[in-house]
Motif scaffolding. Structure first.
Motif, PDB file in Angstrom:
ATOM      1  N   ASN A   1      -0.654  41.404  53.244  1.00 30.51           N
ATOM      2  CA  ASN A   1      -1.076  40.374  52.298  1.00 30.51           C
ATOM      3  C   ASN A   1       0.072  39.385  52.085  1.00 30.51           C
ATOM      4  O   ASN A   1       1.212  39.783  51.829  1.00 30.51           O
ATOM      5  N   THR A   2      -0.232  38.095  52.193  1.00 26.19           N
ATOM      6  CA  THR A   2       0.786  37.062  52.023  1.00 26.19           C
ATOM      7  C   THR A   2       0.262  35.972  51.106  1.00 26.19           C
ATOM      8  O   THR A   2      -0.944  35.717  51.023  1.00 26.19           O
ATOM      9  N   SER A   3       1.201  35.309  50.449  1.00 23.96           N
ATOM     10  CA  SER A   3       0.842  34.117  49.683  1.00 23.96           C
ATOM     11  C   SER A   3       0.891  32.910  50.615  1.00 23.96           C
ATOM     12  O   SER A   3       1.477  32.968  51.702  1.00 23.96           O
ATOM     13  N   ASP A   4       0.287  31.805  50.184  1.00 24.27           N
ATOM     14  CA  ASP A   4       0.238  30.616  51.041  1.00 24.27           C
ATOM     15  C   ASP A   4       1.625  30.089  51.374  1.00 24.27           C
ATOM     16  O   ASP A   4       1.870  29.603  52.486  1.00 24.27           O
ATOM     17  N   ASP A   5       2.549  30.188  50.405  1.00 30.32           N
ATOM     18  CA  ASP A   5       3.892  29.654  50.644  1.00 30.32           C
ATOM     19  C   ASP A   5       4.845  30.707  51.203  1.00 30.32           C
ATOM     20  O   ASP A   5       6.039  30.465  51.345  1.00 30.32           O
ATOM     21  N   LEU A   6       4.298  31.914  51.529  1.00 34.24           N
ATOM     22  CA  LEU A   6       5.077  33.017  52.095  1.00 34.24           C
ATOM     23  C   LEU A   6       6.186  33.499  51.163  1.00 34.24           C
ATOM     24  O   LEU A   6       7.150  34.133  51.623  1.00 34.24           O
TER      25      LEU A   6
ATOM     26  N   ASN B   1       0.729  34.897  60.272  1.00 32.43           N
ATOM     27  CA  ASN B   1      -0.483  34.998  59.446  1.00 32.43           C
ATOM     28  C   ASN B   1      -1.300  33.707  59.486  1.00 32.43           C
ATOM     29  O   ASN B   1      -1.823  33.251  58.468  1.00 32.43           O
TER      30      ASN B   1
ATOM     31  N   VAL C   1      -3.706  29.414  57.040  1.00 27.85           N
ATOM     32  CA  VAL C   1      -3.057  30.648  56.591  1.00 27.85           C
ATOM     33  C   VAL C   1      -4.106  31.718  56.308  1.00 27.85           C
ATOM     34  O   VAL C   1      -5.119  31.460  55.655  1.00 27.85           O
TER      35      VAL C   1
ATOM     36  N   ASP D   1       5.641  35.690  48.893  1.00 29.84           N
ATOM     37  CA  ASP D   1       5.321  37.096  48.666  1.00 29.84           C
ATOM     38  C   ASP D   1       4.616  37.670  49.885  1.00 29.84           C
ATOM     39  O   ASP D   1       3.597  37.118  50.350  1.00 29.84           O
ATOM     40  N   VAL D   2       5.159  38.742  50.420  1.00 34.46           N
ATOM     41  CA  VAL D   2       4.579  39.447  51.556  1.00 34.46           C
ATOM     42  C   VAL D   2       4.533  40.926  51.223  1.00 34.46           C
ATOM     43  O   VAL D   2       5.556  41.517  50.867  1.00 34.46           O
TER      44      VAL D   2
ATOM     45  N   ASN E   1      -4.476  35.030  54.313  1.00 37.16           N
ATOM     46  CA  ASN E   1      -3.786  35.759  53.260  1.00 37.16           C
ATOM     47  C   ASN E   1      -3.851  37.271  53.434  1.00 37.16           C
ATOM     48  O   ASN E   1      -2.959  37.985  52.975  1.00 37.16           O
ATOM     49  N   GLU E   2      -4.881  37.759  54.089  1.00 33.39           N
ATOM     50  CA  GLU E   2      -4.986  39.203  54.328  1.00 33.39           C
ATOM     51  C   GLU E   2      -5.193  39.454  55.818  1.00 33.39           C
ATOM     52  O   GLU E   2      -6.149  38.978  56.412  1.00 33.39           O
TER      53      GLU E   2
END
Length: 489
Positions: free
Chosen positions: A211-216, A146, A153, A218-219, A155-156
């Motif tokens: 969709n992911t968070s910056d720190d991965l 991502n 990064v 949450d995916v 995120n989407e």
């Protein structure tokens, strides 16, 4: 004369500079043919004037187009002695608009009558068009994750965004008329077509989003698909369908279920050895699929697959993980994709509209040089119905494909014609200046004519080929026209 030659050269260069998009479905070699009746399909103002009556027998045409060839990403490495598959080569040659295309069409029957300066044509064709988009976003996400080219990064990430698969099959019956105004050197023609839908399948309303968070930590994968289609008869009747029990009423009912109309317009102007022409084919809103329509969507509206917390990190670090938890997530995701089939709403699906601009020069009625600028609009689904809030737009995709074809036709001994040509095509990633074509028309007897046309032959080597378009068939020719000239159209 010098000015005329310069004008032709300028037109060729202009056409080459504007050649864009991918290979087209039309076999352009017919356009400047001396006397094949099939040239009338490309411009309703064209008609062979050597014979009074022609009858086209069933013929077959096949066409294929792809943005890449096998040799673009599979090659032999002489240093290591191994065959290498390069994913990077795929990325460098593809973009999101590239598609694989396959088409099969058959001229079922055709009839033409030429009386004086007026001609009438009647025909029936079966057309099949298949195209598949390349899910390059999925491949890119699997290879690069991502992040973008600069390491930032994203995120989407949209792994799939509509228009992945399209297939349309329909019957086309036509009635055309043309007239030559001899004093003006002008010929005009028009044709009306009835389109009877056989089958349509498309996935224009499908989408998969990552969709992911910056720190991965949450995916989330959110998936929605919509397979929309229609048939000329109900699905439950296919199990008992047999030709032996097919009556006239059944045929009328089947091919009158989903219909549309289209129009062809054409004109040609003769100026000494020069000829200038233009045609606009398949002017239409498409086929109105209103009966036996079906829509397949996820039973739960959409499916969601979520990794969170340590599950993500253990996967990335290739460490231990709670497989039971991951399996449960995956099973829930698969269950969320369980299809639900329902009777769909009616919709319109277009057929490509085509533009031809041509010019030719005949040398003593034996050799003809022709230039053709061919364009095609692919609009696809014209009306949409979506039951899920995935931010899908109702914009009509309007892809314009364009190429330039230069041909030379030679009439041999009044019973054979040889046509050679080449097209300039931009396939979405690079300009392909040489795509040769060759055709041969053989008239061994007064009333029989055979032909084969191979266009867009991008390479004679299979591993390097990106496209081809071949058509072959027979015509029966009767009577003689008012003029003895062998020059068609």
């Amino acid at each position: 004369m010098k000015q005329r030659i310069l004008a032709i050269i300028a037109a060729v260069l202009f056409g080459m500079s504007w050649a864009s998009a991918q290979y087209n479905e039309t076999n352009n070699l017919f356009y400047h043919s001396f006397r094949t009746p099939q040239s009338n399909q490309l411009n309703p103002a064209f008609f062979p004037n050597k014979n009074t009556v022609y009858l086209t027998l069933p013929s077959l045409g096949m066409r294929f187009g792809a943005p890449i060839s096998i040799s673009d990403f599979v090659y032999y490495d002489g240093t290591s002695g191994n065959t290498v598959i390069s994913i990077d080569s795929i990325f460098s040659k593809l973009n999101t608009d590239n598609r694989f295309r396959l088409g099969i069409d058959m001229d079922i029957i055709g009839f033409g009558l030429h009386v004086g300066n007026t001609f009438v044509t009647v025909g029936a064709r079966w057309v099949n068009d298949f195209s598949m988009g390349i899910p390059i976003d999925i491949i890119n996400a699997l290879c690069n994750g991502n992040v973008d080219d600069n390491g930032n990064v994203i995120n989407e990430v949209r792994l799939l965004d509509g228009d992945l698969l399209n297939f349309t099959s329909y019957l086309e019956t036509s009635l055309g008329v043309g007239h030559k105004f001899a004093m003006l050197g002008l010929t005009v023609g028009a044709r009306a077509k009835l389109l009877s839908g056989v089958l349509n399948l498309q996935t224009d309303n499908s989408r998969i989003t990552l969709n992911t968070s910056d720190d991965l930590n949450d995916v989330t994968i959110d998936a929605y698909y919509q397979l929309q289609g229609a048939l000329c008869m109900p699905v439950d009747s296919l199990e008992t369908f047999t030709l032996s029990h097919l009556g006239v009423d059944d045929v009328i009912r089947a091919f009158g279920s989903n219909t549309g109309v289209a129009f062809d317009l054409g004109a040609k102007y003769d100026f000494g050895p020069f000829s200038f022409s233009a045609s606009l084919n398949d002017l239409s809103a498409g086929i109105h699929w209103k009966k036996n329509t079906y829509t397949v969507t996820p039973a739960d509206g959409h499916a969601t697959f979520t990794f969170d917390g340590e599950n993500v990190r253990t996967i990335l670090d290739q460490g231990a993980m709670n497989t039971d938890s991951v399996t449960a997530h995956l099973q829930s995701f698969v269950e969320g994709l369980t299809p639900d089939t329902s009777t769909g709403a009616d919709y319109w699906y277009s057929i490509p509209t085509k533009l031809n601009l041509g010019a030719s020069y005949s040398f003593a009625k034996i050799l003809r040089a022709g230039l053709l600028l061919h364009g095609q609009w692919d609009r696809g689904l014209l009306s949409r119905k979506n039951n899920y809030e995935l931010d899908l737009t109702d914009d009509i995709k309007n892809t314009f494909r364009f190429n330039t074809t230069l041909t030379f036709g030679v009439n041999l001994f009044n019973w054979a014609e040889l046509i050679v040509g080449s097209s300039v095509v931009y396939d979405g990633s690079k300009l392909n200046p040489f795509n040769p074509g060759v055709g041969f028309v053989f008239t061994p007897a007064t009333a029989m004519q055979m032909y084969v046309m191979a266009d867009y032959v991008s390479s004679i080597y299979l591993v390097e080929a990106k496209a081809f378009n071949v058509k072959f068939g027979m015509n029966l020719l009767f009577g003689r026209g008012g003029a003895t000239s062998i020059v068609a159209n």
